[in-house]
Design an enzyme around this catalytic site. Structure first.
Site, PDB file in Angstrom:
ATOM      1  N   GLU A  65       2.291  -8.420  -0.898  1.00 57.22           N
ATOM      2  CA  GLU A  65       0.918  -8.749  -0.515  1.00 57.22           C
ATOM      3  C   GLU A  65       0.718 -10.255  -0.712  1.00 57.22           C
ATOM      4  O   GLU A  65       0.516 -10.726  -1.815  1.00 57.22           O
ATOM      5  CB  GLU A  65      -0.089  -7.955  -1.344  1.00 57.22           C
ATOM      6  CG  GLU A  65      -1.505  -8.098  -0.804  1.00 57.22           C
ATOM      7  CD  GLU A  65      -2.526  -7.273  -1.572  1.00 57.22           C
ATOM      8  OE1 GLU A  65      -3.682  -7.197  -1.091  1.00 57.22           O
ATOM      9  OE2 GLU A  65      -2.191  -6.702  -2.630  1.00 57.22           O
TER      10      GLU A  65
ATOM     11  N   GLN B  84      -6.840 -13.044  -5.037  1.00 61.05           N
ATOM     12  CA  GLN B  84      -5.491 -13.614  -4.930  1.00 61.05           C
ATOM     13  C   GLN B  84      -5.519 -15.067  -5.411  1.00 61.05           C
ATOM     14  O   GLN B  84      -6.448 -15.824  -5.108  1.00 61.05           O
ATOM     15  CB  GLN B  84      -5.011 -13.549  -3.477  1.00 61.05           C
ATOM     16  CG  GLN B  84      -4.901 -12.141  -2.918  1.00 61.05           C
ATOM     17  CD  GLN B  84      -3.648 -11.410  -3.362  1.00 61.05           C
ATOM     18  OE1 GLN B  84      -2.669 -12.018  -3.785  1.00 61.05           O
ATOM     19  NE2 GLN B  84      -3.674 -10.093  -3.257  1.00 61.05           N
TER      20      GLN B  84
ATOM     21  N   HIS C  66      -6.425  -9.905   4.099  1.00 53.92           N
ATOM     22  CA  HIS C  66      -7.026 -11.143   3.575  1.00 53.92           C
ATOM     23  C   HIS C  66      -7.142 -12.168   4.704  1.00 53.92           C
ATOM     24  O   HIS C  66      -6.557 -13.249   4.656  1.00 53.92           O
ATOM     25  CB  HIS C  66      -6.200 -11.668   2.398  1.00 53.92           C
ATOM     26  CG  HIS C  66      -6.273 -10.797   1.182  1.00 53.92           C
ATOM     27  ND1 HIS C  66      -7.213 -10.995   0.180  1.00 53.92           N
ATOM     28  CD2 HIS C  66      -5.560  -9.706   0.815  1.00 53.92           C
ATOM     29  CE1 HIS C  66      -7.046 -10.061  -0.757  1.00 53.92           C
ATOM     30  NE2 HIS C  66      -6.057  -9.269  -0.385  1.00 53.92           N
TER      31      HIS C  66
ATOM     32  N   HIS D  31      -6.251  -2.437   3.065  1.00 52.52           N
ATOM     33  CA  HIS D  31      -7.562  -2.127   2.472  1.00 52.52           C
ATOM     34  C   HIS D  31      -8.740  -2.542   3.380  1.00 52.52           C
ATOM     35  O   HIS D  31      -9.427  -3.512   3.144  1.00 52.52           O
ATOM     36  CB  HIS D  31      -7.719  -2.665   1.063  1.00 52.52           C
ATOM     37  CG  HIS D  31      -7.288  -4.083   0.804  1.00 52.52           C
ATOM     38  ND1 HIS D  31      -7.679  -5.153   1.578  1.00 52.52           N
ATOM     39  CD2 HIS D  31      -6.532  -4.599  -0.196  1.00 52.52           C
ATOM     40  CE1 HIS D  31      -7.165  -6.262   1.084  1.00 52.52           C
ATOM     41  NE2 HIS D  31      -6.461  -5.956   0.008  1.00 52.52           N
TER      42      HIS D  31
ATOM     43  N   ASP E  73     -12.155   4.637  -3.888  1.00 57.93           N
ATOM     44  CA  ASP E  73     -12.528   4.848  -5.289  1.00 57.93           C
ATOM     45  C   ASP E  73     -14.020   5.059  -5.477  1.00 57.93           C
ATOM     46  O   ASP E  73     -14.496   5.263  -6.589  1.00 57.93           O
ATOM     47  CB  ASP E  73     -12.056   3.684  -6.154  1.00 57.93           C
ATOM     48  CG  ASP E  73     -12.661   2.346  -5.738  1.00 57.93           C
ATOM     49  OD1 ASP E  73     -13.377   2.289  -4.727  1.00 57.93           O
ATOM     50  OD2 ASP E  73     -12.410   1.344  -6.447  1.00 57.93           O
TER      51      ASP E  73
ATOM     52  N   HIS F 230     -15.290   0.298  -4.069  1.00 60.83           N
ATOM     53  CA  HIS F 230     -14.979  -0.669  -3.016  1.00 60.83           C
ATOM     54  C   HIS F 230     -15.674  -0.309  -1.703  1.00 60.83           C
ATOM     55  O   HIS F 230     -16.166  -1.184  -0.995  1.00 60.83           O
ATOM     56  CB  HIS F 230     -13.468  -0.740  -2.799  1.00 60.83           C
ATOM     57  CG  HIS F 230     -12.746  -1.573  -3.809  1.00 60.83           C
ATOM     58  ND1 HIS F 230     -12.470  -1.109  -5.077  1.00 60.83           N
ATOM     59  CD2 HIS F 230     -12.263  -2.839  -3.741  1.00 60.83           C
ATOM     60  CE1 HIS F 230     -11.824  -2.052  -5.742  1.00 60.83           C
ATOM     61  NE2 HIS F 230     -11.699  -3.111  -4.964  1.00 60.83           N
TER      62      HIS F 230
ATOM     63  N   ASP G  80      -4.855   0.834  -4.790  1.00 56.19           N
ATOM     64  CA  ASP G  80      -4.838  -0.622  -5.016  1.00 56.19           C
ATOM     65  C   ASP G  80      -5.011  -0.891  -6.515  1.00 56.19           C
ATOM     66  O   ASP G  80      -5.587  -1.907  -6.919  1.00 56.19           O
ATOM     67  CB  ASP G  80      -5.937  -1.325  -4.211  1.00 56.19           C
ATOM     68  CG  ASP G  80      -5.749  -2.840  -4.146  1.00 56.19           C
ATOM     69  OD1 ASP G  80      -4.635  -3.309  -4.429  1.00 56.19           O
ATOM     70  OD2 ASP G  80      -6.717  -3.558  -3.833  1.00 56.19           O
TER      71      ASP G  80
ATOM     72  N   ALA H  81     -11.513  -7.335  -8.204  1.00 53.74           N
ATOM     73  CA  ALA H  81     -10.159  -7.840  -8.456  1.00 53.74           C
ATOM     74  C   ALA H  81      -9.171  -6.684  -8.510  1.00 53.74           C
ATOM     75  O   ALA H  81      -8.323  -6.606  -9.388  1.00 53.74           O
ATOM     76  CB  ALA H  81     -10.133  -8.645  -9.746  1.00 53.74           C
TER      77      ALA H  81
END
Length: 400
Positions: free
Chosen positions: A133, A145, A198, A219, A255, A258, A281, A320
């Site tokens: 990633e 990141q 991203h 994601h 979850d 998110h 994740d 995060a």
């Protein structure tokens, strides 16, 4: 040699299409040997009474960073084993170990450690390969990141990495970056899945990326562009592109944090269970108490805080990574997003197996496939996790 046989009986077996009531599953030498709609006598078999609980294919997590206080970027074999052994308790039977944006040396070191860890992993979820990633991301969509290492695709660098390990199965990158299209084509030549991540790309850039091998969205909704406006004109972002391109697979962090219920329902409604992979994740804080933690390696990672069932940057401006476990993903999709159980399980078994190219041996309870099986109850509590015909987790609490 006497064949090792396990018989699971009195269970509700979940297939990709239905639930088989009062079923029996026979495991022989690590493989599924038979599925019956009645109990059968097998002398000398290890018998497991499912007690009317669900007997499910093992959960496959294709995007996971850590758990139990360990992270794949920690730089040692023990960390790999700790992550695998932590998540097997929550129904994960196979995983794709995921790195974070880092310098080349740390990444190459992680690749080497993966090979050693795979040989020593006897008590945890099996490893299906590596997911790199980063570091080829949009700075604007970096999320948590590390910005120190974000850069454009460099052929000299990524060819060295690809030639260093044959265990890389996917690589996430921003397709609008300079050189990203050529990078995607190169990944496909190496049998690696390029994944959109991203990113600030617009629809036209995503289409070009898809045509050059980027068939997966990392994601969905997290760290990617939606509708944007430039000089009064609107442009579709990556989110809309993933919905428009029917053939594109997506993964979601289900979850319940998110993505809230309406977005989980929207993704399910548009993409359907055959194109969605549920992922944790998870970072090192999974299965750990709330409080301070580290995203990435202990030596060079980013400080984070675990609260509200998620990991956040200390200033709380961004998530995060999650602290989810696989059982929670199923629970959220069923209870929060109103998804039928069979389809929720499919998104954490059959679909990720298909995406990663292992559907011939994993992803469903089918004769001849690996005996990766989870037994859980109506409350989604895990009672048994079986990996390759070995019982690696058994709930032993009184009254279980």
């Amino acid at each position: 040699m006497i064949d090792k046989i396990i018989k699971i009986y009195n269970g509700k077996v979940i297939s990709p299409l239905r639930v088989i009531e009062q079923a029996t599953v026979i495991i022989k030498n690590g493989k599924i040997d038979g599925i019956y709609q009645y109990d059968i006598e097998i002398p000398d078999a290890i018998s497991i009474d499912a007690k009317g609980r669900y007997v499910s294919p093992g959960f496959i997590d294709i995007h996971i960073h850590g758990g139990g206080g360990a992270d794949f970027m920690d730089g040692n074999v023990d960390a790999f084993l700790k992550v695998a052994e932590t998540h097997v308790q929550f129904g994960t039977t196979a995983m794709v170990a995921t790195t974070l944006t880092s310098d080349k040396e740390n990444l190459l070191n992680t690749l080497n450690i993966y090979e050693e860890a795979t040989l020593k992993n006897k008590k945890g979820a099996s490893f299906l390969g590596l997911h790199i990633e980063g570091p080829y991301f949009s700075m604007n969509q970096r999320g948590a990141q590390d910005p120190r290492y974000i850069r454009d695709p460099d052929p000299e660098e990524y060819l060295e990495i690809l030639n260093a390990s044959k265990s890389i199965v996917r690589w996430s990158a921003a397709p609008e970056k300079k050189g990203a299209i050529e990078f995607g084509r190169c990944l496909r030549k190496y049998g690696v899945i390029p994944s959109v991540a991203h990113t600030d790309a617009v629809y036209e850039e995503v289409v070009e990326a898809f045509e050059n091998g980027y068939t997966l969205a990392t994601h969905l909704y997290s760290a990617m562009s939606g509708v944007t406006r430039k000089n009064a004109f609107r442009f579709a972002g990556v989110i809309e592109s993933a919905f428009i391109i029917d053939e594109m697979d997506v993964e979601i962090i289900a979850d319940g944090v998110h993505l809230p219920a309406p977005l989980l329902k929207l993704v399910y409604k548009i993409k359907g269970p055959d194109k969605i992979a549920l992922i944790t994740d998870a970072m090192r804080g999974a299965a750990m108490p709330p409080g301070p933690s580290i995203l990435g390696s202990l030596a060079d990672g980013l400080p984070v805080i675990i609260e509200d069932d998620v990991a956040k940057l200390p200033d709380r401006t961004s998530f995060a990574g999650s602290v989810a476990t696989a059982d929670r993903l199923i629970k959220m999709m069923v209870n929060l997003a109103d998804v039928p159980l069979v389809e929720a399980v499919k998104m954490l078994s059959h679909t990720p197996a298909r995406i990663t190219g292992v559907l011939d041996r994993k992803g469903s309870i089918s004769v001849g496939k690996d005996a990766d099986i989870v037994i859980f109850d109506e409350a989604f509590k895990i009672h048994y996790t079986i990996v390759g015909g070995e019982i690696l987790y058994e709930q032993t609490t009184i009254g279980s």
